[in-house]
Design an enzyme around this catalytic site. Structure first.
Site, mmCIF file in Angstrom:
data_model
loop_
_atom_site.group_PDB
_atom_site.id
_atom_site.type_symbol
_atom_site.label_atom_id
_atom_site.label_comp_id
_atom_site.label_asym_id
_atom_site.label_seq_id
_atom_site.Cartn_x
_atom_site.Cartn_y
_atom_site.Cartn_z
ATOM 1 N N GLU A 58 0.827 -1.218 0.000
ATOM 2 C CA GLU A 58 0.000 0.000 0.000
ATOM 3 C C GLU A 58 0.854 1.259 0.000
ATOM 4 O O GLU A 58 0.535 2.243 -0.683
ATOM 5 C CB GLU A 58 -0.901 0.059 1.243
ATOM 6 C CG GLU A 58 -1.864 -1.085 1.408
ATOM 7 C CD GLU A 58 -1.296 -2.176 2.317
ATOM 8 O OE1 GLU A 58 -0.157 -2.621 2.095
ATOM 9 O OE2 GLU A 58 -2.008 -2.591 3.235
ATOM 10 N N CYS A 86 -2.601 -2.614 7.425
ATOM 11 C CA CYS A 86 -2.140 -2.544 8.811
ATOM 12 C C CYS A 86 -2.314 -1.105 9.311
ATOM 13 O O CYS A 86 -2.747 -0.222 8.576
ATOM 14 C CB CYS A 86 -0.671 -2.973 8.896
ATOM 15 S SG CYS A 86 0.472 -1.776 8.177
ATOM 16 N N CYS A 89 -0.224 1.481 7.193
ATOM 17 C CA CYS A 89 -0.782 1.768 5.873
ATOM 18 C C CYS A 89 -2.112 2.510 5.992
ATOM 19 O O CYS A 89 -2.392 3.416 5.209
ATOM 20 C CB CYS A 89 -0.945 0.482 5.073
ATOM 21 S SG CYS A 89 0.645 -0.262 4.661
HETATM 22 ZN ZN LIG Z 1 0.844 -2.127 5.934
#
Ligand SMILES: [Zn+2]
Length: 149
Positions: A58, A86, A89
């Site tokens: 990402e 996550c 990101c």
């Molecule tokens: Zn990530």
């Protein structure tokens, strides 16, 4: 008539990126950015190659899309990513003000939903698109890696 360029279509492109990562021995996560039915960024996880824990798919897709657009905001863009973003990101996506995030598999431990990372108010998120395929690729990767050690 059904639009052939739907979320599944683009998630397949993100999965191709994840497969590229797999071939390189990287945790197989792929991402693409789309604006007006046009793919403007393709990326996959490169944390091993770059020795950089921030080199998630990402993060690179955000940078590539902003470079393409010549502006830092990803307004009207959709990010397709094979695994739920996550915290890092999701945080970067917050700053990008991206319009939509579509993810494949859930990451129940380190994903932004479990960790309650805030998305930008302008950002919609949908998940579960090709979730099976996305998580099968990750599982295969970790099984193969375990067998190598
Ligand atoms: Zn990530």
């Amino acid at each position: 008539m059904e639009n052939p360029f739907d979320d599944t279509y683009y998630m397949k492109k993100a999965l191709l990126e994840a497969e590229d990562a797999f071939e390189k021995g990287e945790i197989p996560v792929g991402a693409i950015v789309v604006i007006n039915d046009r793919i403007i960024a393709r990326a996959h996880n490169l944390t091993e190659l770059l020795n950089d824990v921030t080199a998630h798919a990402e993060m690179q897709a955000i940078t590539a899309a902003a470079n393409f657009l010549g502006g830092k905001y990803l307004t009207n863009c959709t990010l397709y990513v094979t695994l739920e973003p996550c915290q890092m990101c999701a945080g970067a996506l917050y700053w990008s003000q991206i319009s939509k995030i579509v993810y494949g598999a859930r990451d129940k431990e380190r994903g932004c939903i479990a960790l309650e990372t805030k998305l930008h108010p302008k950002t919609k998120m949908v998940g579960g698109v090709l979730a099976e395929e996305s998580s099968a690729l990750l599982k295969r990767f970790f099984i193969e890696r375990r067998n190598l050690n």
